[in-house]
Design a protein around this motif. Structure first.
Motif, mmCIF file in Angstrom:
data_model
loop_
_atom_site.group_PDB
_atom_site.id
_atom_site.type_symbol
_atom_site.label_atom_id
_atom_site.label_comp_id
_atom_site.label_asym_id
_atom_site.label_seq_id
_atom_site.Cartn_x
_atom_site.Cartn_y
_atom_site.Cartn_z
ATOM 1 N N LEU A 163 0.834 -1.207 0.000
ATOM 2 C CA LEU A 163 0.000 0.000 0.000
ATOM 3 C C LEU A 163 0.869 1.257 0.000
ATOM 4 O O LEU A 163 0.591 2.217 -0.730
ATOM 5 N N ILE A 164 1.911 1.249 0.804
ATOM 6 C CA ILE A 164 2.832 2.392 0.841
ATOM 7 C C ILE A 164 3.484 2.591 -0.524
ATOM 8 O O ILE A 164 3.634 3.729 -0.993
ATOM 9 N N GLU A 165 3.867 1.496 -1.170
ATOM 10 C CA GLU A 165 4.496 1.606 -2.490
ATOM 11 C C GLU A 165 3.550 2.227 -3.506
ATOM 12 O O GLU A 165 3.950 3.073 -4.313
ATOM 13 N N ILE A 166 2.285 1.818 -3.473
ATOM 14 C CA ILE A 166 1.301 2.394 -4.395
ATOM 15 C C ILE A 166 1.145 3.892 -4.128
ATOM 16 O O ILE A 166 1.188 4.709 -5.052
ATOM 17 N N ALA A 167 0.962 4.248 -2.862
ATOM 18 C CA ALA A 167 0.762 5.652 -2.493
ATOM 19 C C ALA A 167 1.996 6.499 -2.818
ATOM 20 O O ALA A 167 1.870 7.651 -3.248
ATOM 21 N N THR A 168 3.176 5.936 -2.625
ATOM 22 C CA THR A 168 4.424 6.647 -2.927
ATOM 23 C C THR A 168 4.552 6.914 -4.416
ATOM 24 O O THR A 168 4.876 8.034 -4.840
ATOM 25 N N ASN A 169 4.297 5.888 -5.215
ATOM 26 C CA ASN A 169 4.382 6.055 -6.669
ATOM 27 C C ASN A 169 3.362 7.060 -7.181
ATOM 28 O O ASN A 169 3.653 7.843 -8.090
ATOM 29 N N LEU A 170 2.168 7.061 -6.585
ATOM 30 C CA LEU A 170 1.139 8.012 -7.002
ATOM 31 C C LEU A 170 1.550 9.436 -6.655
ATOM 32 O O LEU A 170 1.398 10.354 -7.467
ATOM 33 N N HIS A 171 2.076 9.621 -5.440
ATOM 34 C CA HIS A 171 2.495 10.962 -5.027
ATOM 35 C C HIS A 171 3.660 11.462 -5.877
ATOM 36 O O HIS A 171 3.730 12.646 -6.226
ATOM 37 N N GLU A 172 4.565 10.555 -6.220
ATOM 38 C CA GLU A 172 5.680 10.937 -7.090
ATOM 39 C C GLU A 172 5.184 11.283 -8.487
ATOM 40 O O GLU A 172 5.673 12.228 -9.120
ATOM 41 N N ASN A 174 3.868 14.768 -9.170
ATOM 42 C CA ASN A 174 4.895 15.805 -9.125
ATOM 43 C C ASN A 174 5.793 15.760 -10.357
ATOM 44 O O ASN A 174 6.860 16.376 -10.374
ATOM 45 N N LEU A 175 5.340 15.017 -11.381
ATOM 46 C CA LEU A 175 6.080 14.914 -12.631
ATOM 47 C C LEU A 175 5.251 15.460 -13.793
ATOM 48 O O LEU A 175 4.019 15.483 -13.717
ATOM 49 N N PRO A 176 5.911 15.864 -14.888
ATOM 50 C CA PRO A 176 5.168 16.261 -16.093
ATOM 51 C C PRO A 176 4.379 15.079 -16.645
ATOM 52 O O PRO A 176 4.705 13.910 -16.375
ATOM 53 N N LEU A 177 3.352 15.362 -17.412
ATOM 54 C CA LEU A 177 2.445 14.357 -17.937
ATOM 55 C C LEU A 177 3.170 13.183 -18.604
ATOM 56 O O LEU A 177 2.875 12.018 -18.328
ATOM 57 N N LYS A 178 4.143 13.484 -19.470
ATOM 58 C CA LYS A 178 4.805 12.439 -20.243
ATOM 59 C C LYS A 178 5.681 11.526 -19.395
ATOM 60 O O LYS A 178 6.032 10.426 -19.824
ATOM 61 N N GLU A 179 6.043 11.975 -18.194
ATOM 62 C CA GLU A 179 6.931 11.186 -17.341
ATOM 63 C C GLU A 179 6.171 10.342 -16.314
ATOM 64 O O GLU A 179 6.777 9.579 -15.563
ATOM 65 N N ARG A 180 4.863 10.467 -16.284
ATOM 66 C CA ARG A 180 4.070 9.758 -15.271
ATOM 67 C C ARG A 180 3.784 8.303 -15.632
ATOM 68 O O ARG A 180 3.553 7.478 -14.757
ATOM 69 N N GLU A 181 3.793 7.986 -16.907
ATOM 70 C CA GLU A 181 3.337 6.670 -17.355
ATOM 71 C C GLU A 181 4.115 5.517 -16.723
ATOM 72 O O GLU A 181 3.529 4.481 -16.372
ATOM 73 N N VAL A 182 5.414 5.695 -16.562
ATOM 74 C CA VAL A 182 6.226 4.628 -15.952
ATOM 75 C C VAL A 182 5.730 4.315 -14.542
ATOM 76 O O VAL A 182 5.602 3.145 -14.153
#
Length: 214
Positions: free
Chosen positions: A28-37, A40-48
């Motif tokens: 759960l922490i990993e999911i929430a961390t990845n979402l929060h990160e 904070n990124l531009p649209l094109k960099e979020r897909e990963v």
């Protein structure tokens, strides 16, 4: 020694359920961390990061399935069977909503991330971290205060989430003129706020377990 503690004394140390609970809360922490990160990124960099969330959400479902399978196989459990089911299901619900938020951002191609969205992902991350703290205390049910303190923090975060959501929606309807933007931003905000509600549901289950064994 009260009756609950007596039976707890007789039950062998669990080697199946606690590791699954802890794996679920860590996931759960990993999911929430990845979402929060991601927000904070531009649209094109979020897909990963969104793809990572897809994988982690599936991992969470697998943990839930394995926990329920262990329930069907084991007669002796560390605490009430309905509490085990409620705990793992409520954790899975949080994961599902966080994944839902990521999916909507991807689907609607949400370019501009508002401060409210960032704040809600931050609140959810903190709530998930507190879930993990409380879950790890379940191995030693003598440390009830650590569990109740974590649950209290989660409840406060849920109230904070409600306030952020209400102000964000008000601002959206007052200042946004594009109907499509109103729909997509409200969808994202709503599922993020629901995720925090689900964190509170996890806290309720944890508090119930702690009361039964106090």
């Amino acid at each position: 020694m009260n009756i609950n503690n007596f039976f707890q004394f007789l039950v062998p140390k669990d080697k199946k359920f606690f590791p699954l609970f802890e794996e679920a809360s860590s996931n759960l922490i990993e999911i929430a961390t990845n979402l929060h990160e991601a927000v904070n990124l531009p649209l094109k960099e979020r897909e990963v990061l969104f793809q990572k969330i897809d994988v982690l959400e599936q991992k969470g479902e697998d943990i839930t399935r394995q926990t329920n399978l262990e329930l069907s196989r084991n007669f002796i459990t560390p605490f009430d069977r309905e509490d085990i089911y409620s705990l793992i299901s409520s954790i899975d619900n949080v994961a599902g909503n966080l994944h839902g938020a990521a999916s909507r951002m991807r689907l609607y191609q949400v370019d501009k991330i508002t401060k409210s969205i960032r704040k809600l992902t931050e609140i959810n991350l903190e709530a998930c971290q507190n879930i993990d703290v409380a879950v790890r205390e379940l191995r030693d049910l003598k440390k009830m205060k650590n569990i109740t303190d974590a649950c209290l923090r989660i409840n406060k975060l849920e109230n904070k989430s409600d306030n952020v959501y209400d102000k964000a929606v008000l601002d959206l309807f007052e200042n946004e003129t594009d109907a499509k933007n109103i729909i997509k931003y409200k969808e994202v905000l709503s599922v993020l706020e629901t995720a925090t509600d689900k964190c509170k549901s996890v806290a309720s289950v944890l508090e119930s377990i702690s009361v039964k064994h106090s």
